[in-house]
Scaffold this motif. Structure first.
Motif, PDB file in Angstrom:
ATOM      1  N   LYS A 154      25.724   9.484   4.878  1.00 52.42           N
ATOM      2  CA  LYS A 154      25.834   9.015   6.259  1.00 52.42           C
ATOM      3  C   LYS A 154      25.354   7.575   6.360  1.00 52.42           C
ATOM      4  O   LYS A 154      24.553   7.119   5.543  1.00 52.42           O
ATOM      5  N   SER A 155      25.839   6.880   7.386  1.00 52.36           N
ATOM      6  CA  SER A 155      25.378   5.508   7.607  1.00 52.36           C
ATOM      7  C   SER A 155      23.870   5.502   7.815  1.00 52.36           C
ATOM      8  O   SER A 155      23.271   6.513   8.214  1.00 52.36           O
ATOM      9  N   ARG A 156      23.248   4.365   7.542  1.00 56.03           N
ATOM     10  CA  ARG A 156      21.794   4.280   7.545  1.00 56.03           C
ATOM     11  C   ARG A 156      21.311   3.445   8.730  1.00 56.03           C
ATOM     12  O   ARG A 156      22.077   2.681   9.324  1.00 56.03           O
ATOM     13  N   ALA A 157      20.052   3.576   9.043  1.00 57.74           N
ATOM     14  CA  ALA A 157      19.443   2.695  10.036  1.00 57.74           C
ATOM     15  C   ALA A 157      19.277   1.308   9.423  1.00 57.74           C
ATOM     16  O   ALA A 157      19.070   1.178   8.213  1.00 57.74           O
ATOM     17  N   PRO A 158      19.352   0.233  10.237  1.00 58.19           N
ATOM     18  CA  PRO A 158      19.149  -1.113   9.684  1.00 58.19           C
ATOM     19  C   PRO A 158      17.787  -1.291   9.028  1.00 58.19           C
ATOM     20  O   PRO A 158      17.661  -2.028   8.055  1.00 58.19           O
ATOM     21  N   GLY A 177       0.831  -1.193   0.000  1.00 60.55           N
ATOM     22  CA  GLY A 177       0.000   0.000   0.000  1.00 60.55           C
ATOM     23  C   GLY A 177       0.866   1.242   0.000  1.00 60.55           C
ATOM     24  O   GLY A 177       1.744   1.413  -0.834  1.00 60.55           O
ATOM     25  N   LYS A 178       0.632   2.109   0.969  1.00 59.80           N
ATOM     26  CA  LYS A 178       1.388   3.367   0.994  1.00 59.80           C
ATOM     27  C   LYS A 178       2.673   3.282   1.809  1.00 59.80           C
ATOM     28  O   LYS A 178       3.433   4.248   1.868  1.00 59.80           O
ATOM     29  N   TYR A 179       2.918   2.132   2.443  1.00 58.48           N
ATOM     30  CA  TYR A 179       4.106   2.019   3.294  1.00 58.48           C
ATOM     31  C   TYR A 179       5.234   1.274   2.587  1.00 58.48           C
ATOM     32  O   TYR A 179       5.025   0.271   1.897  1.00 58.48           O
ATOM     33  N   LYS A 180       6.434   1.756   2.789  1.00 57.55           N
ATOM     34  CA  LYS A 180       7.636   1.171   2.201  1.00 57.55           C
ATOM     35  C   LYS A 180       8.619   0.859   3.325  1.00 57.55           C
ATOM     36  O   LYS A 180       8.945   1.712   4.152  1.00 57.55           O
ATOM     37  N   TYR A 181       9.095  -0.384   3.334  1.00 55.49           N
ATOM     38  CA  TYR A 181      10.048  -0.843   4.344  1.00 55.49           C
ATOM     39  C   TYR A 181      11.347  -1.204   3.631  1.00 55.49           C
ATOM     40  O   TYR A 181      11.343  -1.944   2.654  1.00 55.49           O
ATOM     41  N   ILE A 182      12.453  -0.654   4.103  1.00 57.48           N
ATOM     42  CA  ILE A 182      13.764  -0.932   3.531  1.00 57.48           C
ATOM     43  C   ILE A 182      14.655  -1.528   4.622  1.00 57.48           C
ATOM     44  O   ILE A 182      14.770  -0.978   5.714  1.00 57.48           O
ATOM     45  N   ARG A 183      15.258  -2.661   4.286  1.00 54.44           N
ATOM     46  CA  ARG A 183      16.141  -3.347   5.241  1.00 54.44           C
ATOM     47  C   ARG A 183      17.579  -3.260   4.737  1.00 54.44           C
ATOM     48  O   ARG A 183      17.929  -3.812   3.697  1.00 54.44           O
ATOM     49  N   ASN A 184      18.397  -2.516   5.474  1.00 52.31           N
ATOM     50  CA  ASN A 184      19.816  -2.351   5.150  1.00 52.31           C
ATOM     51  C   ASN A 184      20.614  -3.395   5.930  1.00 52.31           C
ATOM     52  O   ASN A 184      20.769  -3.275   7.155  1.00 52.31           O
ATOM     53  N   PHE A 185      21.131  -4.400   5.247  1.00 48.27           N
ATOM     54  CA  PHE A 185      21.857  -5.465   5.936  1.00 48.27           C
ATOM     55  C   PHE A 185      23.310  -5.089   6.230  1.00 48.27           C
ATOM     56  O   PHE A 185      23.974  -5.769   7.005  1.00 48.27           O
ATOM     57  N   ASN A 186      23.801  -4.018   5.610  1.00 49.33           N
ATOM     58  CA  ASN A 186      25.110  -3.448   5.938  1.00 49.33           C
ATOM     59  C   ASN A 186      24.910  -1.963   6.229  1.00 49.33           C
ATOM     60  O   ASN A 186      25.335  -1.101   5.448  1.00 49.33           O
ATOM     61  N   PRO A 187      24.266  -1.641   7.350  1.00 51.47           N
ATOM     62  CA  PRO A 187      23.823  -0.255   7.568  1.00 51.47           C
ATOM     63  C   PRO A 187      24.955   0.747   7.728  1.00 51.47           C
ATOM     64  O   PRO A 187      24.738   1.950   7.541  1.00 51.47           O
TER      65      PRO A 187
END
Length: 622
Positions: A400-404, A352-362
């Motif tokens: 900058k580094s990202r959140a996981p 829907g309107k939500y997007k989830y991004i998973r950074n495995f090397n944050p």
């Protein structure tokens, strides 16, 4: 009244019978794809108010369907096109790295989908880009060249024709800054808003306008293909798909799992003679989610060909499509691994309107050097302004580094600037999206939980079989990787055990988790120092040194360089160099003096990405 009712029923049954008879008597339709390279939906006024007019694409929409929620599963061409040609998720099939270090076979007995069309009597033509990460058999295309045309088919033979337009490719914005004065754009530079993640400079405004010029040029070329079909008397016998092959080229788009990298324009023109084959009306729009894994089954379904079970996608047009059920489809997945010499591992899900991004090397940052990206002048200016402290918080995030994990409301925040994952009000949504992504990566299973060099040597003769045989191990690595989403103190003892695991890839992921926590797990430094000195896997010694460098405990250069010089595989050297470039960057500033003569000479060919990385690092040192 009763007699009238009977007559009405008879007429209705006769009508339905005639319609059914018409469907049965249909000869297979022609199907044409017109594909523009490297542009997300953001550049076309049809899809976005900040876009330019595209009258030919708009004309297709008036005689067909506009798909407002169409997505590439990957933000770069070879991976996106490998997804399309197979109908399968790339991390499942080993086709997720751009560019491939080794071509992989198609999964199990699956063929590239045009082969099924040929078997059914279609004339298949590709004009002309392929760029697959798979081994291609000879039965896919009747023609695949810049001269390919449907006109070479037999009389009355249906055709499937792909027309690729390179006018909008990323390389079209590799221009010298002097062009701002010397090469004025047709589009007004002040007509288009610079997205909030970018600095609002003269160069960025010019790049915006120049790229929209290319979109307009591409639209004219698309129109020529449509005119040729009409002149050949085939327009009303042909389904015409227009779509972009992945997201756009402005900095932070191509190569990234943001909406600008994945959300593509898509229109399907419905031919008059086949209007009864689809559930959608002409001049309509739909918000049903469609992804690139769905293109192959959709074409096969329109052609009346059975869809192979091994395909991950589903048809969104044609016989048997349940319109109501399909309208409820609102989930799409994305993946990003290596792009040329730059490594990362990112996965995404949008519902829907939500997007989830998973950074495995944050600890990696988005703006980490990628030579081809940085050929665009705007990238260089963006980085330079960051280093000079001239950017605001949103514009600086790229460096900058990202959140996981990151969560965005992309309807209200289309450029993904506010991470809702840290807002407790969205806890339920975050948990749902995290669950969707974990179920997907473990279900495939996702091969990228092994380093690429290990896959090349051990998995790429049959990636799907390897994944099936190692599904339990991959699930364990996912569980370890997800420890970075927990409280550091709560999982520290568990990480200490995992660092002593006999499985090298458990140690590998435990080290990455430690680096994601940084100073929060400094108590594990003695164990990590031992790995840096003694691990049998060179890449684990590098990951340990990476932690020591990120936490400023020790200079990572000696360990990393020794591992580089002893690397057995080119992609192993490339992965090591990715950590070197990170720790050499403005954020950390460690110095690496590389002796190119000590690197395996087989890795240092003229177009080698290892050579590219070492040349960049040498320039930084000098």
């Amino acid at each position: 009244m009763e007699f009238k009712s009977l007559v009405a029923v008879f007429i209705l049954m006769l009508s339905l019978s005639c319609k059914g008879q018409n469907k049965v008597n249909h000869s297979p339709p022609n199907i044409v794809w017109i594909v523009s390279e490297d542009n997300s939906k953001h550049y076309l006024q049809l899809f976005d108010k900040n876009g330019i007019e595209t009258p030919n694409i708009e004309a297709l929409a008036k005689e067909g369907v506009q798909f407002n929620r169409a997505f590439s599963n990957a933000p770069v061409c070879s991976v996106a096109r490998s997804t399309i040609i197979s109908g399968c998720y790339a991390p499942r099939t080993g086709s997720q790295f751009h560019r491939r270090s080794k071509l992989v076979p198609m999964p199990d007995s699956l063929q590239m989908f045009p082969a099924y069309l040929r078997e059914a009597g279609y004339y298949t033509v590709n004009n002309s880009k392929e760029d697959y990460n798979f081994i291609k058999s000879d039965n896919v295309w009747d023609e695949s060249s810049s001269k390919g045309t449907w006109k070479n088919r037999k009389d009355n033979q249906p055709f499937f024709y792909v027309h690729n337009i390179g006018t909008t490719h990323e390389s079209r914005v590799h221009f010298p800054e002097s062009d701002i004065e010397d090469a004025p754009t047709a589009a007004n530079v002040d007509d288009y808003t610079v997205q909030p993640t970018h600095p609002n400079t003269k160069l960025f405004r010019y790049t915006n306008a120049r790229y929209r010029d290319k979109i307009a040029e591409m639209d004219g070329q698309l129109g020529e293909v449509v005119k040729a079909l009409e002149a050949d008397g085939q327009l009303e016998n042909t389904f015409i798909f227009y779509y972009g092959d992945h997201g756009g080229v402005l900095p932070g788009s191509k190569g990234y799992l943001y909406e600008t990298g994945l959300h593509v324009p898509m229109v399907v023109r419905i031919p008059e003679n086949y209007r009864d084959m689809v559930d959608l009306k002409r001049e309509s729009q739909t918000d049903r989610f469609v992804s690139f894994i769905d293109l192959a089954p959709t074409v096969l379904n329109l052609a009346g060909i059975e869809i192979p079970e091994q395909i991950d996608g589903k048809s969104f047009l044609g016989k048997g499509v349940d319109a109501e059920k399909l309208n409820e489809e609102n989930v799409t997945y994305g993946y990003a691994d290596r792009f040329d010499e730059k490594y990362d591992m990112v996965r995404s899900v949008r519902k829907g309107k939500y997007k989830y991004i998973r950074n495995f090397n944050p600890f990696n940052f988005d703006g980490l050097m990628n030579e081809y990206r940085y050929k665009q002048a705007a990238y260089g200016e963006w980085e330079e302004m960051y280093e000079e402290g001239k950017l605001n918080e949103v514009q600086s995030a790229f460096f900058k580094s990202r959140a996981p994990e990151m969560l965005f409301d992309v309807e209200n925040d289309p450029y993904e600037t506010t991470n809702l994952a840290i807002d407790s009000k969205f806890g339920t949504t975050l948990k749902e999206m995290r669950g969707l992504l974990n179920d997907w990566i473990s279900g495939m299973p996702d091969l990228s939980f092994y380093p690429e060099f290990y896959l090349v040597e051990n998995a790429f003769d049959n990636p799907v079989k390897f994944g099936r045989n190692h599904k339990g191990d991959i699930q364990d690595y996912i569980t370890t990787a997800n420890l970075m989403l927990e409280d550091a103190t709560a999982v520290q003892a568990q990480l200490k055990e995992l660092l002593r695991s006999s499985d090298p890839w458990q140690r590998y992921w435990a080290l990455i988790v430690c680096s994601s926590f940084g100073d929060e797990v400094k108590a594990l430094t003695p164990a990590i120092k031992k790995i840096a000195q003694n691990d049998v896997q060179g890449i684990n010694r590098v990951r340990a040194a990476e932690f020591l460098g990120l936490t400023k405990v020790a200079d990572p250069a000696p360990v990393m360089l020794e591992a580089l010089y002893s690397a057995k595989y080119e992609t192993e050297a490339l992965l090591i160099l990715n950590s070197v470039v990170l720790l050499n960057s403005h954020a950390y500033g460690y110095k690496f003096t590389i002796d190119q003569d000590r690197i395996n000479p087989d890795f240092m060919g003229e177009k080698s990405e290892v050579l590219s990385r070492t040349q960049f690092l040498s320039a930084q040192t000098n």
